[in-house]
Design a protein around this motif. Sequence first.
Motif, PDB file in Angstrom:
ATOM      1  N   LYS A  41       0.829  -1.210   0.000  1.00 36.16           N
ATOM      2  CA  LYS A  41       0.000   0.000   0.000  1.00 36.16           C
ATOM      3  C   LYS A  41       0.860   1.255   0.000  1.00 36.16           C
ATOM      4  O   LYS A  41       0.690   2.142  -0.833  1.00 36.16           O
ATOM      5  N   SER A  42       1.804   1.315   0.969  1.00 33.75           N
ATOM      6  CA  SER A  42       2.661   2.500   1.033  1.00 33.75           C
ATOM      7  C   SER A  42       3.468   2.646  -0.244  1.00 33.75           C
ATOM      8  O   SER A  42       3.612   3.748  -0.768  1.00 33.75           O
ATOM      9  N   SER A  43       3.973   1.524  -0.759  1.00 31.96           N
ATOM     10  CA  SER A  43       4.780   1.601  -1.980  1.00 31.96           C
ATOM     11  C   SER A  43       3.943   2.147  -3.133  1.00 31.96           C
ATOM     12  O   SER A  43       4.412   2.986  -3.900  1.00 31.96           O
ATOM     13  N   GLN A  82       2.440  11.083   4.915  1.00 31.57           N
ATOM     14  CA  GLN A  82       3.226   9.850   5.021  1.00 31.57           C
ATOM     15  C   GLN A  82       2.822   9.034   6.237  1.00 31.57           C
ATOM     16  O   GLN A  82       2.245   9.549   7.189  1.00 31.57           O
ATOM     17  N   GLN A  83       3.200   7.744   6.187  1.00 31.49           N
ATOM     18  CA  GLN A  83       2.819   6.841   7.279  1.00 31.49           C
ATOM     19  C   GLN A  83       3.571   7.190   8.557  1.00 31.49           C
ATOM     20  O   GLN A  83       3.000   7.246   9.620  1.00 31.49           O
ATOM     21  N   ASN A  84       4.872   7.407   8.469  1.00 27.30           N
ATOM     22  CA  ASN A  84       5.588   7.796   9.680  1.00 27.30           C
ATOM     23  C   ASN A  84       6.739   8.730   9.358  1.00 27.30           C
ATOM     24  O   ASN A  84       7.866   8.315   9.268  1.00 27.30           O
ATOM     25  N   LEU A 162      -3.234   9.717   1.376  1.00 24.68           N
ATOM     26  CA  LEU A 162      -3.041   9.582   2.819  1.00 24.68           C
ATOM     27  C   LEU A 162      -2.665   8.138   3.136  1.00 24.68           C
ATOM     28  O   LEU A 162      -3.393   7.214   2.777  1.00 24.68           O
ATOM     29  N   ASP A 163      -1.523   7.962   3.792  1.00 28.28           N
ATOM     30  CA  ASP A 163      -1.073   6.624   4.141  1.00 28.28           C
ATOM     31  C   ASP A 163      -1.384   6.371   5.613  1.00 28.28           C
ATOM     32  O   ASP A 163      -0.732   6.907   6.494  1.00 28.28           O
ATOM     33  N   GLU A 164      -2.397   5.574   5.859  1.00 28.73           N
ATOM     34  CA  GLU A 164      -2.855   5.293   7.219  1.00 28.73           C
ATOM     35  C   GLU A 164      -2.949   6.545   8.079  1.00 28.73           C
ATOM     36  O   GLU A 164      -2.255   6.670   9.091  1.00 28.73           O
TER      37      GLU A 164
HETATM   38 MG   LIG Z   1       2.351   1.155   4.815  1.00 30.13          MG
END
Ligand SMILES: [Mg+2]
Lengths: 254, 372
Positions: A41-43, A82-84, A162-164
Amino acid sequence: MTVIAQNLVWGVRRKGIVNDVSLSVARGETLGLIGPNGSGKSSLLRLLSGLKSPQSGRVEILGQDIARVSRKALARQVAFVQQNAGTDTNVAVRDVVRLGRTPHRAALAGWTAEDERAVSTALEQVDMTDRRAQPWQTLSGGERQRVHIARALAQCPRVMFLDEPTNHLDIHHQIEILRMVRGLDMTSVIALHDLNLAAMFCDRIVVLQAGTVVACGPPAEVLTQALLREVFRVRAEVSLDAPLTQPHIRFLAA
Amino acid sequence: MPATVTTDQTDDGSVLRLGGAFALADLTGLHKALMRAAAAGPVTVDLTEVTRLDTAAAWAIAEAEKAAQSAGHALHLEGADEGAAALIDTVRAALPDPDTQTKPAFSLLHWLDGFGRSVAAGGVFLSQLLGILGVFIARLGRSVLHPSEFRLTSLVHHCQEVGLKAVPIVALMAFLIGVVLAFQGAAQLRQFGAEVFVVDLIAVSILRELGILLTAIIVAGRTASAFTAAIGSMKMREEIDAMRTLGIDPATALIVPRVLALLLMLPILGMIANATGLFGGALMSWIELGISPGLFVTRLVENTDVSHLMVGTIKAPFFAIVIGIVGCHAGLQVGNNAESLGRQTSAAVVTAIFSVIVIDALFSVFFAQVGI
Ligand SMILES: [Mg+2]
Ligand SMILES: Nc1ncnc2c1ncn2[C@@H]1O[C@H](COP(=O)(O)OP(=O)(O)OP(=O)(O)O)[C@@H](O)[C@H]1O
């Protein structure tokens, strides 16, 4: 179509991480991206936002191939949460959100009233107005995430990835923020782990498994017991109040 | 009931009779007795009288069993109740496997393979450094064409960090070097009654070599690591990606101001080092050899060619570029864990200092060839 991805392929050392993914998102639509950990997903979101270039395939946003437009022009249209992401620099909430205005400001131009308005609206939308002066390092996890979202909103984008965005938020803010994002006149792609939230707030859902799209469609069609068992390896009961309404998922102990 | 161990010798080897409650305190004695028996020949361990067996005792038995096996004879257990047998089984299963990994035998092929790989890695490293140098020059050129994109605030900040804050340490270092040179030179030259030549000694060595070289080494130590740590932690926290999504070019924002600041500051620091080095030398010559400051200055001006100063100063920009590029490159190599940040930081310092010395050597050869 606002976002079109065609046959995206990306991987590292012969291991495919995103395998031949195509999708399209209509103007104003909210697309949910779900899948187990490590399903890409993030990729995929990084490919869509141009942070990574695909080994083959292309991404078109608002009619332009993103490999051909400058990052600055892209940043005026597209925001990415970003996710983190974090920082070790000592900055205040206000400054982080102000960064979102960078793509819209001419070099050396002063801070305009429009910039100020965008920043205060964004802070208000994520309910962080009264913490605008607090240093970033002292924020709680969920507050940081809300500031990230505010930063993206201050960009006044037409497309948002939006990533998580809700993984650190309390239930009230999860619902409020997804509702707000959906309510804005904006095309968005949201990676989510909470399937019920995805069902509530997404117009369509794409399910990724090991880098390939295994299902795509409205929540009621995608979130079936069979799919949850196949992809997520859980037993669940899916209840539909009426055909083609929002499904509700209840997980069962194995 | 305290633990007891009695050893009897029979025709089929030794019999160890254990009795009582075993605890950790009894381990040493039990282990010794068991190992001695296991090394000598076949062993029978009789557990009939045991009231309580702890993990330590079970371990000692399992160890002895292994030792007996490797010595080529057997160890029998007798009279173990269910609990003790189960405990010994568990401990036996949990014993770590011996390290079977043996060092691969030396082979030419192996060596060639490793050698080839490290040469290739070196080539990749050099081409990456050249890549960053290219990006730096391209972005600098762009800033000249579009001055509004230039990050002046950032440049000034880095000039302060790299230049101003390094002044005390550089000045102190050069002053002490001047003192040492004068002191050592005086001791030698006095033997020939040629004390006054100490001025030439100090001037040539400081202006030509030591002033700028030692400054560059100090700057490499403090600045290359600072660059790597700053850029690396941004990379680690995905800040660089965040910059890109905001349309900020990381090379313009991070590399250009840093390398440019070094380029501007290193020659100035070198000058400061030269001045304090000469001052230290003059002071020591005065105290040690009675060469008055006036005489020192006269001799310095009359006898020292300005080419020495030029030779020293011309090296500064090269040192600056290498230190800056190596520091920024290492920062960009950081992965997303803190361990690689530490590794890259120390690698950056080592590489930067090493490159500075290599460049200095190349310059020496070059100047010797052209005869300056
Ligand atoms: Mg991810
Ligand atoms: N640069 C990389 N090098 C090697 N493997 C990578 C790299 N980037 C991602 N991967 C791998 O690709 C897979 C997909 O990663 P990705 O971050 O896209 O997963 P995800 O779907 O976002 O998972 P999560 O739900 O845990 O956030 C993972 O197995 C990850 O280990």
